[in-house]
Scaffold this motif. Structure first.
Motif, PDB file in Angstrom:
ATOM      1  N   LEU A  46       8.054   3.877  13.074  1.00 33.18           N
ATOM      2  CA  LEU A  46       6.638   4.197  12.947  1.00 33.18           C
ATOM      3  C   LEU A  46       6.464   5.263  11.871  1.00 33.18           C
ATOM      4  O   LEU A  46       7.012   6.361  11.960  1.00 33.18           O
ATOM      5  CB  LEU A  46       6.090   4.686  14.284  1.00 33.18           C
ATOM      6  N   HIS A  49       1.294   3.204   7.966  1.00 29.07           N
ATOM      7  CA  HIS A  49       0.810   2.051   8.730  1.00 29.07           C
ATOM      8  C   HIS A  49       0.745   2.411  10.215  1.00 29.07           C
ATOM      9  O   HIS A  49       1.524   3.230  10.695  1.00 29.07           O
ATOM     10  CB  HIS A  49       1.742   0.854   8.499  1.00 29.07           C
ATOM     11  N   GLU A  50      -0.146   1.776  10.941  1.00 32.19           N
ATOM     12  CA  GLU A  50      -0.362   2.134  12.351  1.00 32.19           C
ATOM     13  C   GLU A  50       0.599   1.457  13.320  1.00 32.19           C
ATOM     14  O   GLU A  50       0.673   1.843  14.481  1.00 32.19           O
ATOM     15  CB  GLU A  50      -1.812   1.824  12.770  1.00 32.19           C
ATOM     16  N   HIS A  51       1.338   0.434  12.871  1.00 34.23           N
ATOM     17  CA  HIS A  51       2.298  -0.274  13.736  1.00 34.23           C
ATOM     18  C   HIS A  51       3.728   0.033  13.282  1.00 34.23           C
ATOM     19  O   HIS A  51       3.944   0.428  12.137  1.00 34.23           O
ATOM     20  CB  HIS A  51       2.081  -1.792  13.670  1.00 34.23           C
ATOM     21  N   PRO A  52       4.713  -0.194  14.159  1.00 37.38           N
ATOM     22  CA  PRO A  52       6.113  -0.013  13.753  1.00 37.38           C
ATOM     23  C   PRO A  52       6.504  -1.013  12.665  1.00 37.38           C
ATOM     24  O   PRO A  52       6.068  -2.165  12.683  1.00 37.38           O
ATOM     25  CB  PRO A  52       6.915  -0.283  15.028  1.00 37.38           C
ATOM     26  N   GLY A  86      -0.992 -12.874  14.228  1.00 37.75           N
ATOM     27  CA  GLY A  86      -1.141 -11.575  13.598  1.00 37.75           C
ATOM     28  C   GLY A  86      -2.569 -11.337  13.152  1.00 37.75           C
ATOM     29  O   GLY A  86      -3.337 -12.269  12.912  1.00 37.75           O
ATOM     30  N   SER A  87      -2.928 -10.077  13.033  1.00 37.91           N
ATOM     31  CA  SER A  87      -4.291  -9.752  12.658  1.00 37.91           C
ATOM     32  C   SER A  87      -4.461  -9.580  11.158  1.00 37.91           C
ATOM     33  O   SER A  87      -5.574  -9.438  10.681  1.00 37.91           O
ATOM     34  CB  SER A  87      -4.723  -8.461  13.366  1.00 37.91           C
ATOM     35  N   CYS A 127       5.685  -5.386   9.119  1.00 28.13           N
ATOM     36  CA  CYS A 127       5.028  -5.183  10.409  1.00 28.13           C
ATOM     37  C   CYS A 127       4.988  -6.521  11.139  1.00 28.13           C
ATOM     38  O   CYS A 127       4.432  -7.492  10.641  1.00 28.13           O
ATOM     39  CB  CYS A 127       3.611  -4.653  10.199  1.00 28.13           C
ATOM     40  N   LYS A 128       5.606  -6.565  12.318  1.00 27.63           N
ATOM     41  CA  LYS A 128       5.603  -7.808  13.097  1.00 27.63           C
ATOM     42  C   LYS A 128       4.249  -8.057  13.753  1.00 27.63           C
ATOM     43  O   LYS A 128       3.898  -9.188  14.038  1.00 27.63           O
ATOM     44  CB  LYS A 128       6.699  -7.773  14.166  1.00 27.63           C
ATOM     45  N   THR A 129       3.485  -7.021  13.981  1.00 30.46           N
ATOM     46  CA  THR A 129       2.167  -7.179  14.594  1.00 30.46           C
ATOM     47  C   THR A 129       1.183  -7.802  13.620  1.00 30.46           C
ATOM     48  O   THR A 129       0.405  -8.679  13.987  1.00 30.46           O
ATOM     49  CB  THR A 129       1.630  -5.811  15.066  1.00 30.46           C
ATOM     50  N   CYS A 130       1.227  -7.372  12.380  1.00 30.57           N
ATOM     51  CA  CYS A 130       0.286  -7.877  11.369  1.00 30.57           C
ATOM     52  C   CYS A 130       0.765  -9.144  10.689  1.00 30.57           C
ATOM     53  O   CYS A 130       0.005  -9.770   9.961  1.00 30.57           O
ATOM     54  CB  CYS A 130       0.050  -6.819  10.295  1.00 30.57           C
TER      55      CYS A 130
END
Length: 129
Positions: free
Chosen positions: A63, A68-71, A114-115, A102-105
């Motif tokens: 992080l 960036h806001e995600h890991p 992902g967003s 980023c795996k979330t994005c």
């Protein structure tokens, strides 16, 4: 490899214990239960070891609050992508294809859940330094 060898030795020991149980002429109930339970405990030990090893080798994201806001997760996968900070294409100008993603994005993983747009958030090696 280590877990596979461990499982192999447990299987050999379980077969050996099973042969011992079958070859006993007179078995008391407690002796039979004790010998049979050793096989069960050996497999539990193998399952616990596998979970421990999986937990030790699982990649943990880093992080970076100002970036960036995600890991972000390290990757050496060669792909057509651009750094989200400097907008350079991954390659020789960014000192190789090593990057943090980023795996979330990321819309490529998880069935487009992902967003982010495009390939998500990518951080090149130069910007990481």
């Amino acid at each position: 490899v280590v877990v596979g060898l461990f499982f192999f030795f447990i299987t050999v020991d379980a077969v050996f214990t099973g042969v011992q149980i079958v070859n006993y002429r007179v078995l008391e109930l407690m002796t039979a239960i004790a010998l049979s339970s050793t096989v069960l405990f050996m497999y539990f030990e193998c399952i616990i070891l596998r979970r421990f090893v999986d937990g030790m080798v699982t990649l943990k994201g880093e992080l970076i609050p100002g970036v960036h806001e995600h890991p972000l997760y390290f990757s050496t996968q060669s792909k057509l992508a651009f750094c989200s900070i400097c907008r350079e294409k991954l390659g020789p100008k960014t000192q190789g294809y090593e990057h943090w993603a980023c795996k979330t994005c990321n819309v490529d993983s998880g069935g487009n859940k992902g967003s982010g747009k495009g390939s998500g958030f990518i951080l090149c090696y130069l910007c990481y330094q």
